[in-house]
Motif scaffolding. Structure first.
Motif, mmCIF file in Angstrom:
data_model
loop_
_atom_site.group_PDB
_atom_site.id
_atom_site.type_symbol
_atom_site.label_atom_id
_atom_site.label_comp_id
_atom_site.label_asym_id
_atom_site.label_seq_id
_atom_site.Cartn_x
_atom_site.Cartn_y
_atom_site.Cartn_z
ATOM 1 N N SER A 283 99.201 19.436 29.736
ATOM 2 C CA SER A 283 100.166 19.139 30.996
ATOM 3 C C SER A 283 100.339 20.453 31.678
ATOM 4 O O SER A 283 100.435 20.366 32.972
ATOM 5 C CB SER A 283 101.764 19.000 30.127
ATOM 6 O OG SER A 283 102.507 18.715 31.237
ATOM 7 N N ASP B 92 100.122 7.906 18.658
ATOM 8 C CA ASP B 92 100.886 9.004 19.345
ATOM 9 C C ASP B 92 100.380 9.273 20.458
ATOM 10 O O ASP B 92 101.166 9.438 21.533
ATOM 11 C CB ASP B 92 101.195 10.158 18.301
ATOM 12 C CG ASP B 92 101.998 9.818 16.976
ATOM 13 O OD1 ASP B 92 102.765 8.406 17.150
ATOM 14 O OD2 ASP B 92 102.109 10.617 15.953
ATOM 15 N N GLN C 165 100.988 7.008 23.483
ATOM 16 C CA GLN C 165 102.423 6.930 23.629
ATOM 17 C C GLN C 165 103.164 8.325 24.052
ATOM 18 O O GLN C 165 104.284 8.194 24.504
ATOM 19 C CB GLN C 165 103.367 6.487 22.326
ATOM 20 C CG GLN C 165 102.950 4.986 21.951
ATOM 21 C CD GLN C 165 103.693 4.757 20.568
ATOM 22 O OE1 GLN C 165 103.769 5.216 19.984
ATOM 23 N NE2 GLN C 165 103.985 3.443 20.432
ATOM 24 N N ALA C 166 102.376 9.327 24.079
ATOM 25 C CA ALA C 166 102.833 10.573 24.466
ATOM 26 C C ALA C 166 103.130 10.722 25.844
ATOM 27 O O ALA C 166 102.202 10.127 26.824
ATOM 28 C CB ALA C 166 101.808 11.655 24.198
ATOM 29 N N SER C 167 104.455 10.957 26.308
ATOM 30 C CA SER C 167 104.775 11.413 27.924
ATOM 31 C C SER C 167 104.065 12.052 28.793
ATOM 32 O O SER C 167 103.818 11.651 29.875
ATOM 33 C CB SER C 167 106.294 11.731 27.879
ATOM 34 O OG SER C 167 106.339 12.946 27.418
ATOM 35 N N GLU C 168 103.181 13.072 28.034
ATOM 36 C CA GLU C 168 102.341 13.694 28.913
ATOM 37 C C GLU C 168 100.901 13.087 29.442
ATOM 38 O O GLU C 168 100.301 13.289 30.405
ATOM 39 C CB GLU C 168 101.791 15.069 27.793
ATOM 40 C CG GLU C 168 103.097 16.094 27.574
ATOM 41 C CD GLU C 168 103.572 15.719 26.337
ATOM 42 O OE1 GLU C 168 104.579 16.455 25.907
ATOM 43 O OE2 GLU C 168 103.504 14.605 25.817
ATOM 44 N N ALA D 129 98.633 10.335 30.960
ATOM 45 C CA ALA D 129 98.809 9.724 32.235
ATOM 46 C C ALA D 129 97.678 8.277 32.396
ATOM 47 O O ALA D 129 97.959 7.361 33.086
ATOM 48 C CB ALA D 129 98.392 10.425 33.471
ATOM 49 N N ARG E 164 105.284 1.525 26.818
ATOM 50 C CA ARG E 164 106.080 2.753 26.969
ATOM 51 C C ARG E 164 106.956 2.585 28.078
ATOM 52 O O ARG E 164 107.047 1.708 28.636
ATOM 53 C CB ARG E 164 105.126 3.797 27.640
ATOM 54 C CG ARG E 164 103.900 4.334 26.490
ATOM 55 C CD ARG E 164 102.899 4.995 27.316
ATOM 56 N NE ARG E 164 103.316 5.634 28.305
ATOM 57 C CZ ARG E 164 102.971 7.077 28.428
ATOM 58 N NH1 ARG E 164 101.858 7.707 27.757
ATOM 59 N NH2 ARG E 164 103.546 7.963 29.491
ATOM 60 N N ASP E 165 108.045 3.581 27.942
ATOM 61 C CA ASP E 165 109.024 3.665 29.062
ATOM 62 C C ASP E 165 108.272 3.748 30.362
ATOM 63 O O ASP E 165 108.756 3.122 31.458
ATOM 64 C CB ASP E 165 110.151 4.894 28.653
ATOM 65 C CG ASP E 165 110.756 4.493 27.482
ATOM 66 O OD1 ASP E 165 111.003 3.435 27.142
ATOM 67 O OD2 ASP E 165 111.554 5.619 27.120
ATOM 68 N N VAL E 166 107.285 4.662 30.304
ATOM 69 C CA VAL E 166 106.572 4.551 31.706
ATOM 70 C C VAL E 166 104.917 3.993 31.202
ATOM 71 O O VAL E 166 104.106 4.668 30.693
ATOM 72 C CB VAL E 166 106.583 6.316 32.043
ATOM 73 C CG1 VAL E 166 105.560 6.311 33.458
ATOM 74 C CG2 VAL E 166 107.796 6.842 32.529
#
Length: 502
Positions: free
Chosen positions: A33, A201, A204-207, A209, A230-232
């Motif tokens: 990130s 994981d 699903q990691a927010s970092e 893209a 995912r949320d995003v």
């Protein structure tokens, strides 16, 4: 816990690697990130230099790497040495595509009395998760197409190592990381993780893209669902493969023995473990195509040793599923060698059984094919319409074929696949500017994308328009002085990197 690879020839353990810990996982994601803005701001020519240096490093170690890969894959030294050369070529191509710059799509509309000025440019999306494939331990693995394309596009990469060749994966990662460090790339531009849950994981990691994956439809769909829960939500570029059809015309069938020999050579390549393996042959009635293919298979006498025990078992199960769907075995060669072996088989079925949803249209990953005969052109076109999306198709023609008829078949096949090979087999995929390696759902999750060739970079950028922005506020590739010397379109006219309008 550990991840262990095995020798397919003996079933004995080769390498064990510790699964990535939660702390290590967090550090790798944080580094990726942090590296993303710096990597995006790096000149494409610098990324080209990095990728060329990685290619050089792999070629310098080809004997070591091929030996390690053979212990974990049983693919053979010649095949693996050639794959290293291919992978080096891919790395250089993607670097060259980055430096050429047209993938950025820089487009300027200068302001007028009636409209604001606009600059449109493709920007890197951020860290990309790459899932290595089992069947190409170099070309679709740690330094493969997805990794090279993402770095070329300006995105950090986190690779999920494939457990079937985890020792090779970790050694390749060491080489990539060392070269990037030597070349001055941002720390965190490349990372690698191990473990099944870690792979979950990672998606699903927010970092992260975007996800790039090559493998089975089952696993590809699992990753796609994870990304969409995912949320995003993020894109998943999954190349999953399906049954790649071959059409033999009446004129071509006059040399059905030659067609059968070529078909066998193609579908047994890599023991049938290619995503572009031709799996369905459609030939004219009366050609005795199934018997000819069976004879060619007996002459070739392959001894398939599969990459994993699970793949070997799936071949046997796949033959049974085809039989349950109405196919009949014409030839079933059982290997005499030891290890994770699997049969090579030819089955046939009445073409009327090829209906949407039929088990006969499911991929059997291995040296297993289905042969059907069509009784009329109308019956052939009806069946082609029933096929699911695939990566590639082949059409075999002869001197007596009418151009309009062949053109119609090529057009119909193009609706179902990403690449139509004319009088050639589909198993070779070149890393070139014009290559398309992707097809309609379910062969890939994004039919417009390709995982091989110059346009592979398009997966890892997204367009952004800047309206009435001061030049100094823009990213370098979008500035009016064109510091990176990129091709661009100004007021609708294409301008080369040298400033010459076309």
């Amino acid at each position: 816990m550990t991840v262990t690879s095995f020798n397919p020839r003996s079933g004995k353990a080769v390498t064990s690697v510790q699964e990535t810990t939660a702390e290590q996982f967090s550090d790798i994601l944080r580094a990726a990130s942090t590296a993303a803005p710096a990597l995006a701001a790096t000149r494409p020519a610098d990324r080209q230099r990095w990728l060329h240096a990685i290619a050089d490093a792999f070629e310098a170690r080809r004997e070591e790497l091929a030996e390690l890969a053979d212990r974990e894959t049983a693919l053979g030294s010649d095949r693996l040495t050639n794959e290293i050369a291919r992978t080096s070529g891919q790395l250089r191509l993607y670097g060259d595509v980055a430096a050429e710059g047209s993938y950025l799509g820089v487009t300027l509309d200068e302001p007028t009395t009636d409209a604001s000025g606009l600059v449109r440019v493709n920007r890197p999306i951020g860290p990309v998760a790459v899932f290595g494939a089992s069947n190409f331990p170099f070309a679709f693995s740690v330094p493969g197409n997805d990794t090279a394309a993402a770095i070329a596009a300006g995105c950090p990469v986190v690779v999920k190592a494939h457990p079937a060749h985890v020792g090779l994966s970790m050694r390749q990662a060491e080489i990539v990381q060392a070269v990037l460090r030597e070349q001055g790339a941002p720390e965190g531009a490349f990372g690698i993780v191990n473990g099944h849950q870690v792979g979950v994981d990672l998606v699903q990691a927010s970092e992260i893209a975007a996800v790039a994956f090559t493998g089975s439809q089952d696993v590809g769909m699992r990753l796609w669902r994870l990304a969409n829960e995912r949320d995003v939500v993020i894109p998943v570029y999954a190349e999953m493969g399906t049954v790649n059809p071959v059409v033999v015309t009446g004129s071509a069938a006059k040399d059905i023995t030659g067609v059968a020999d070529g078909f066998v050579e193609s579908f047994t390549l890599g023991h049938g473990q290619f995503c572009t393996k031709p799996g369905l042959l459609l030939a004219p009635a009366g050609s005795r195509a199934a018997e000819e293919v069976a004879g060619a298979l007996r002459r070739a006498a392959p001894e398939p040793v599969m990459l994993t025990r699970a793949i070997a078992e799936s071949v046997v199960a796949g033959i049974e599923r085809l039989k349950d769907g109405g196919a009949h075995v014409v030839e079933n060669l059982r290997p005499k060698t030891q290890g994770w072996t699997a049969p090579a088989a030819v089955l046939r079925a009445d073409i009327s059984a090829l209906k949407r949803g039929s088990r006969l249209l499911e991929e059997c990953f291995g040296a297993v094919v289905l042969v059907c005969e069509y009784r009329s052109d109308e019956e052939l076109t009806d069946v082609l319409d029933e096929l699911q999306g695939a990566l590639a198709a082949s059409i075999m023609t002869g001197p007596e074929d009418d151009d309009a008829h062949v053109g119609g078949l090529v057009s119909r096949l193009s609706r179902k696949v990403g690449r139509v090979a004319c009088n050639q087999w589909p198993t070779g995929v070149g890393y070139t500017w014009a290559q398309q390696h992707g097809g309609p759902w379910p062969s890939t999750s994004v039919p417009s994308a390709t995982s091989v060739g110059a346009y592979g970079l398009d997966r890892f950028v997204r367009p952004v328009a800047f309206q009435s922005a001061h030049d100094t506020w823009l990213p370098p590739e979008a500035r009016s002085d064109n510091p990176w010397q990129l091709p661009r379109r100004i007021n609708g006219r294409l301008v080369s990197s040298s400033g010459i309008a076309s």
